[in-house]
Every structure is written in C-alpha cells, then in structure tokens.
Write a protein that holds these residues in place. Structure first.
Motif, short mmCIF file in Angstrom:
data_model
loop_
_atom_site.label_atom_id
_atom_site.label_comp_id
_atom_site.label_asym_id
_atom_site.label_seq_id
_atom_site.Cartn_x
_atom_site.Cartn_y
_atom_site.Cartn_z
N SER A 1 0.87 -1.17 0.00
CA SER A 1 0.00 0.00 0.00
C SER A 1 0.90 1.22 0.00
O SER A 1 1.64 1.46 0.95
N MET A 2 0.86 1.98 -1.08
CA MET A 2 1.74 3.14 -1.22
C MET A 2 1.12 4.38 -0.56
O MET A 2 -0.08 4.60 -0.61
N GLY A 3 1.99 5.17 0.03
CA GLY A 3 1.59 6.46 0.57
C GLY A 3 2.21 7.57 -0.24
O GLY A 3 3.19 7.36 -0.97
N GLU B 1 6.04 8.34 -4.07
CA GLU B 1 5.33 7.14 -3.65
C GLU B 1 6.25 6.36 -2.72
O GLU B 1 7.39 6.06 -3.07
N GLN B 2 5.76 6.06 -1.53
CA GLN B 2 6.57 5.35 -0.53
C GLN B 2 5.71 4.30 0.15
O GLN B 2 4.60 4.58 0.57
N PRO B 3 6.21 3.07 0.28
CA PRO B 3 5.39 2.00 0.87
C PRO B 3 5.01 2.27 2.32
O PRO B 3 5.87 2.59 3.15
N HIS B 4 3.72 2.14 2.62
CA HIS B 4 3.24 2.21 3.99
C HIS B 4 3.34 0.85 4.68
O HIS B 4 3.75 0.74 5.82
N TYR B 5 2.89 -0.20 3.97
CA TYR B 5 3.03 -1.56 4.48
C TYR B 5 2.90 -2.53 3.31
O TYR B 5 2.42 -2.16 2.23
N PHE C 1 9.78 -3.64 4.70
CA PHE C 1 8.87 -3.03 5.66
C PHE C 1 8.61 -1.59 5.25
O PHE C 1 9.34 -1.02 4.43
N GLY C 2 7.54 -1.02 5.79
CA GLY C 2 7.12 0.31 5.37
C GLY C 2 7.12 1.33 6.49
O GLY C 2 7.56 1.08 7.62
N THR C 3 6.57 2.50 6.18
CA THR C 3 6.64 3.63 7.11
C THR C 3 5.74 3.46 8.33
O THR C 3 6.01 4.02 9.39
N TYR C 4 4.63 2.68 8.21
CA TYR C 4 3.79 2.46 9.39
C TYR C 4 4.57 1.70 10.46
O TYR C 4 4.50 2.02 11.65
N ALA C 5 5.31 0.67 10.05
CA ALA C 5 6.13 -0.09 11.00
C ALA C 5 7.24 0.80 11.56
O ALA C 5 7.54 0.75 12.76
N MET C 6 7.86 1.61 10.71
CA MET C 6 8.93 2.48 11.17
C MET C 6 8.42 3.44 12.25
O MET C 6 9.11 3.69 13.24
N ASN C 7 7.20 3.95 12.07
CA ASN C 7 6.65 4.87 13.06
C ASN C 7 6.40 4.16 14.39
O ASN C 7 6.69 4.70 15.46
#
Length: 753
Positions: free
Chosen positions: A369-371, A377-381, A596-602
C-alpha cells in the motif's frame, strides 16, 4: 476581527453569526465528528457535539429522520464579501497603507540587494518584499518570475430562492447547515434560502483554459454560465433534508470561479527560490481565512519567523513535480472530496504517481500500500498471501494492522529493507560551510566521516527543522531532512546564506539520490556478504559514514538508528538503486530478509522514544520542552540562531514538557492531536501515537504541565468520544538495539565474574 471591524473603521460589514451545524446522518459520520472533537477540546474553539433534539431546536425546518448528531459552532455565520473588502481597505488606509486601484502589475524585477521593482502602467514601485495575493491571477504573477504556481479555477455554483414563508415566520436566523452526505451547505438569505453544492468529480467543471491562456483581460465581476442539471442530485438531497426547499421558487443560479490547489489548502508564506517573495494564494475559502492569514503573514514578516506552525499551508510543499495535469486531476478530486469522510491516514489517488518515484518503485508498487509524501510514492506496508489488501480507511484498526505487526517483528528479530528515498537531501560545501552550519545548527558539527542529529531553530528558540548532518569530506556536508520539509528547510538555509553573505554552494540532490534503509539484528550479516569492507561493530561504529562498494555499486553507507534497531542508510545514484535492492534481497535470502514500510517504522521509533519533526517538535515547541537537550549545545562558541532565546527559556524554567504515555484501548490507537484530560479538565495534547507490537499496547507522546509528567501519573486520552486511561511511563518502553546489546554484554560480564 470581523466582530471588531465595523467599530474600528466605521464601515458596516454585514456580519451574521447564527452559528453552523455539520450534520451527521450515518454512524461513520458520527465517528468523524467525535474524531474531530477529540482534537478540538484542547483548543479554545467553541465547538460542541450536539444531539438531534438540540439540532431541531436550532434548525426547526430540518427533516430529522436521518439526523444522528451535529457539530455546532455558535460563532460561525456569513458576511458580505464586498462590505468586508471595503472595511478592510478603509482600515488599512487609516494606518497608512496606500491602495492603487486599476493598476495592473506588468512586470517584476529582482534587484541585487533582494528587493523588487514592481512595474505598472503608472510607474515603478520599489518594494522590500512582495506578497502575491492576487487570487485568480496568482499563476500569471508567478510566471513573471519563473514560477508555475499550482492553482486552477473551479466553476462553483449556488442557488438563491425567493421568500419562503416558513423561513420568514422564524423568530431567529437559521444556523448554516452542512449536510456532509449530500455534499452541500445551506443557509438563510434574507427570508429565503441559499444553497451551495460541491459537485462530484465527474460532473464539476474546471476553468483549465486559464492555466493555458491566462485570465481574460478585464475579467472582474463576470460569471460563468450556470448549469442546474449538474447539481440536481444535490438539490434533491437538500430537498429531502430541508423539505420547505421543495416548494421554494429559485430566483437566481450563480456560477463563478473559486481557486483550488491540489490539496485544497492555500499557499501562505515565503517562497523558496526567490528572495523576499511571499504568497497568499490558492484560497478556496478566501473570506473565512482573511483575518487569520493577514495576521499570520504580518507577524512573520515583522518577527522573521512564523508565529505558529502552519507547514500544511507552506507554499514550498509543492515542486517541479506538480505538473498541469496533476494540478487539474487533484483539483477535481479535492472539489469532489470536499465532504467525504476525513479518515486518519487518508490517501487520495488522483494524479498519482508523479515523476517522483524511486528506483525500486516498479518492483514494489504491486506488493504494498503506497503512501504519498511530497510527490513521492513510498510504501506504507506490504501484503502477503491471504492478507486483506487495498486501501480500507477506518477510525479504528483496519487491514494494515496485522501486516504492520509482522513487519515490526521482522525488524526486531531479523532484517528488513525500507525505501527512504523521499528524504530531502542537500549538499553544502565551500570555504564558509563550517561557519554557515555552525550558525544554523544548535549542535556541534560532526567530524569528517561522522554523522549527528542537529536542529535549526528560530530566533524565538522554536524547532524549525531536524536534520541529519554528515561531513563527507573536509568542508563538505550532506544534510538529510524529512520529505515534507525539503523546500521548507532549503529556503531557510538559502536565506541565511544571503543574509550572512556566506561563500558556499547549496545543492538540492533529493531527486538524484536514492536511499535504502537496512535494519535489524541480521542486517550487518547481509551487508557483509556484499562488500569487502569490515562491517563489524568495532570497525563501523554508530553514527559513522563511509563510501563503500556494495555489490559493485558505489554507495555512501551511514550507520544510523532511525528505528532504534541496528541499521544503515545506503545512499546511491537513483539509477543504481534497483540493482542494489536486488542484491540485498538475494544476499539476505537465508536470513529471510523482507520489506517493511513507514507504518512499522513509526511504531518502532515511538516505542524507542524517538521524537519526530512535525509532531513532537515544530515551530510551536522549543527543544528543551521536547526533551532534545542532548542535541542542543548551549556552550558551543558559535552564536547559533535561537541561542539567546533558549538561554532565556532555560533561565525562566519550563511550564510544560513532553511525556511518554501508555494507553489502555481496545481497537483504536492514538494518532496525535488528541486531547489529554485530568480530573475532568483539559491539560494537554498528544503529538503522535501508535500501537507497539513489541510492548503490546498503545503509546503516545503528549505535552503536559510539568507537575503531570512524573512517572506513574494517571491521565485520560480522548479517542472517538471516549476517555481512555493513560499512564506517564518511563521512556523508552523498548530499549534500542545498541542499548540492549550493552545490557546483554554487561549481564554476561556479571555472570562471568
């Protein structure tokens, strides 16, 4: 300002304050109102969530069959735009302003000392700065100095009725109502009604010829041809909600232009790339913003810094990637989306992708899922077989929750790869580079081959930016900032260069350099397979940087812990990014490497107590209350921007501090900006929040009065209308990888002894 203007200037402004009500007619709309209220309570805004009985008292002409709740603002209303404009002009003249009507700008020339010559048919005006507040003509004025401002005009229609007997019989003026499901607002106009729809994306009309050909010469009060058929769906929904509208006679249908930006928000503030050029453009709702924007810009111009954080409206959030097709696609989407449900983690997909895609976008786009981040465009998860995929927004935990937990486990126990290319990236070099950066940053500068976290402060000691600084060679620095603040930060740096006459070059290399993050306890083992460099802990220490060959590709490798786990950031030519990524995935096969994406990073950064710029720190906060003392070197010789203000703040003592909270929730997690309560009183606000898959509970940062920041303090955080128990906890809740390693070594030593 509207309330005081008539008394101050003697000019009537036709200001009516019957209040306004946003109508919720579905359960998810009620959740939306509760979501908004959880963010309103810590502000002084007079806003209330009211029941149907109260709504009917205020607006007795409503059909209450579908009404579940309302959001009531008692101070809202409407004003006569012409009278307001005349009153503002009269007030400006009272205090010395000169207004030249019928005086078009024909040219703009930037002078050597940073001022402007404004050419008109009646002569040239020399100005210290110019503010583009030209409405429909904003784009044309920008063209004069080489800017393509992303604005476009939309055909906006409204309907006025004749006298409605039921309205005329009322003793008090009706509040303005906004029917969110019907996508319109409606208010009383004398003894009749005025109805304003927001048309669907498919039916609305753009005046895109003005982008191509400019606004027609002499255009002023002209209107477009109206089209009742386009808005009949909205009219029918309004008639169902307000039945007296069915028998009302329409006396006027008006269609005129309003201005839209791609994200519907205006562009307010100084513009990167042209010194002393400011904008106040792109207002879809210009009247309601007028007083606030005038004061915001005036305060900034007078003091040299924004009076409060408003980066959502920074004109520098756009760049060369905002092409005309993108602007038009997003304007259509934003106009049609005016009254859609405002979910957290909202994504809008029109006009995407832009030209800003990383070297691994094509490899990843169907797996995740891209954000959208500043055009990137950067992967969210990421998805796995059996996952419930697709964009499914909710006010509660939704289909991303499980995959994000899986990715957090990956990084904590194995090795993961993340695309970090949207970072803003600047190269600074020259004989004055040390002196410039020592002035800009509150931290000391890193040595060659070293990296640190530094902050640019405002003169009042607020946090303007957080930047990762690396000295790559003597006098040469790589600066890394967040994607959303790329040009925001670059403008601040360039202004200091000009003001201080520093002999340096500042180059924006954001689009040329790709970035991959590699994190987790097995990351070193994977990287070691691809290089002859010694990647051991002893040889390649934390916050070191060096150039290496990785799978035959030149890479600048930086040992940095953006998630709290052992990690590297790998910087490379964007053209080589795909080959480096593929080499990493192949080398890490036996270690079960994955994305992994930005949701996990947060989630990972929050449980480690890492602050985020734009949340825990911004132009509303100082670094001392944010707990950034370690990065602020008040004893360094250089007089960095904000130093004197910080010394005064420290001497006076703090009144609030950032606290780390654990929450007891069910299927909902904090996002940030929620209200914090104690003993029935509002005491603060959260800044960011998430679920910790390591600690198995919800977490949040919050600003609180000092006496409420002690460990163990019991509080409540408001989420969707409910106050959930929260406790001030010692941070970090989960130790970083280096801390865990030291702790394990210490324990091993103790056992050996």
């Amino acid at each position: 300002m509207f309330e005081q203007l008539e008394a101050e200037t003697g000019q009537a402004v036709g200001f009516h304050q019957p209040g306004s009500i946003r109508i919720a007619s579905t359960p998810v709309r009620v959740d939306e109102l509760k979501y908004q209220m959880s963010r309103t309570h810590w502000h002084p805004t007079p806003q209330f969530l009211i029941e149907p009985e109260r709504i009917q008292q205020l607006f007795p002409l409503l059909n209450m069959n579908k009404v579940l709740a309302g959001l009531y603002n008692p101070g809202d209303g409407h004003i006569d735009p012409y009278s307001l404009t005349m009153a503002l002009a009269a007030g400006a003249r009272m205090y010395g302003a000169q207004i030249y009507p019928h005086t078009p700008v024909t040219g703009l020339t930037h002078t050597a000392d940073g001022r402007w010559d404004v050419q008109t048919p009646h002569g040239t005006i020399r100005a210290n700065r110019i503010v583009n507040a030209t409405g429909f003509w904003a784009r044309e004025l920008g063209h004069m100095i080489g800017f393509q401002h992303p604005t476009v005009q939309v055909h906006h229609q409204y309907v006025v009725t004749a006298t409605v007997p039921e309205v005329k019989a009322l003793e008090a003026e009706l509040p303005v109502i906004r029917d969110l499901e019907g996508s319109y607002y409606l208010r009383q106009e004398r003894d009749g009604l005025l109805f304003v729809p927001y048309e669907s994306e498919e039916k609305m009309v753009l005046q895109d010829s003005w982008i191509r050909d400019g606004v027609p010469p002499g255009f002023g009060k002209e209107l477009f041809e109206s089209d009742l058929d386009r808005i009949m769906d909205h009219v029918e929904m309004a008639m169902e909600m307000v039945p007296v509208l069915k028998n009302a006679d329409i006396i006027n249908i008006v269609s005129g232009p309003i201005t839209y930006t791609p994200d519907l928000l205006p562009m307010i503030g100084p513009h990167q790339g042209a010194r002393n050029y400011w904008t106040a453009i792109g207002f879809g709702y210009g009247i309601i913003h007028s007083g606030g924007v005038g004061k915001f810009l005036s305060d900034w111009i007078m003091s040299g810094e924004p009076p409060y954080d408003l980066i959502e409206c920074d004109p520098n959030r756009y760049g060369n990637w905002t092409t005309v097709p993108y602007v038009c696609a997003k304007a259509r989407e934003s106009y049609g989306f005016n009254n859609v449900v405002g979910y957290p983690k909202e994504e809008r997909f029109a006009g995407r992708p832009t030209s800003r895609v990383s070297g691994v976008y094509e490899l990843l786009k169907d797996k995740c899922s891209m954000g959208f981040h500043a055009g990137w465009e950067q992967p969210h998860y990421f998805y796995k077989p059996g996952d419930d995929i697709g964009y499914k927004p909710s006010f509660r935990r939704t289909n991303w929750f499980g995959p994000v937990g899986r990715e957090c486990k990956l990084v904590m126990e194995g090795v993961g790869v993340i695309d970090l290319s949207p970072f803003g990236k600047f190269m600074v070099k020259g004989e004055d580079s040390h002196r410039l950066l020592d002035r800009l940053f509150a931290n000391t500068l890193p040595k060659v081959g070293q990296t640190n976290i530094s902050h640019m402060l405002t003169p009042r000691g607020r946090v303007y930016a957080e930047v990762t600084v690396t000295q790559t060679a003597p006098g040469e620095f790589l600066l890394i900032t967040g994607s959303g603040s790329e040009l925001h930060d670059l403008r601040w740096i360039e202004r200091e260069v000009c003001d201080g006459d520093y002999r340096v070059s500042v180059c924006n290399v954001t689009d040329e350099i790709g970035v991959l993050g590699v994190a987790g306890p097995k990351s070193r083992k994977v990287l070691q397979k691809l290089t002859d460099e010694d990647m051991s802990d002893a040889a390649f220490r934390f916050l070191q940087c060096r150039s290496i060959q990785l799978a035959g590709v030149p890479v600048r490798s930086m040992r940095i812990s953006y998630t709290g786990e052992l990690g590297w950031e790998l910087y490379m030519d964007m053209r080589n990014m795909r080959s480096v990524y593929e080499a990493l995935m192949e080398a890490g096969h036996d270690e079960d490497i994955d994305n992994f994406g930005t949701y996990a990073m947060n989630s990972l950064r929050l449980e480690k107590g890492f602050r985020g710029w734009g949340a825990e720190m911004n132009c509303d906060t100082n670094p001392l209350e944010a707990g950034l003392d370690y990065f602020i070197k008040l004893n360094k010789p250089a007089d960095f921007v904000g130093k004197q203000a910080l010394l005064e703040i420290k001497a006076q003592g703090l009144r609030r501090r950032l606290a780390f909270l654990t929450l007891n929730t069910d299927d909902i997690d904090p996002e940030g900006n929620e209200t914090v309560w104690h003993n029935g009183q509002v005491v603060g606000n959260t800044t960011s929040g998430s679920y910790s898959f390591t600690a198995r509970q919800s977490l949040a940062f919050a600003y609180l009065p000092l006496h409420l920041t002690l460990e163990g303090q019991q509080l409540e955080v408001e989420l969707l209308g409910q106050r959930h128990p929260a406790t001030v906890a010692k941070e970090p809740l989960v130790l970083t990888e280096p801390s865990r390693t030291r702790q394990q070594r210490k324990s091993q030593t103790s056992r050996d002894l």
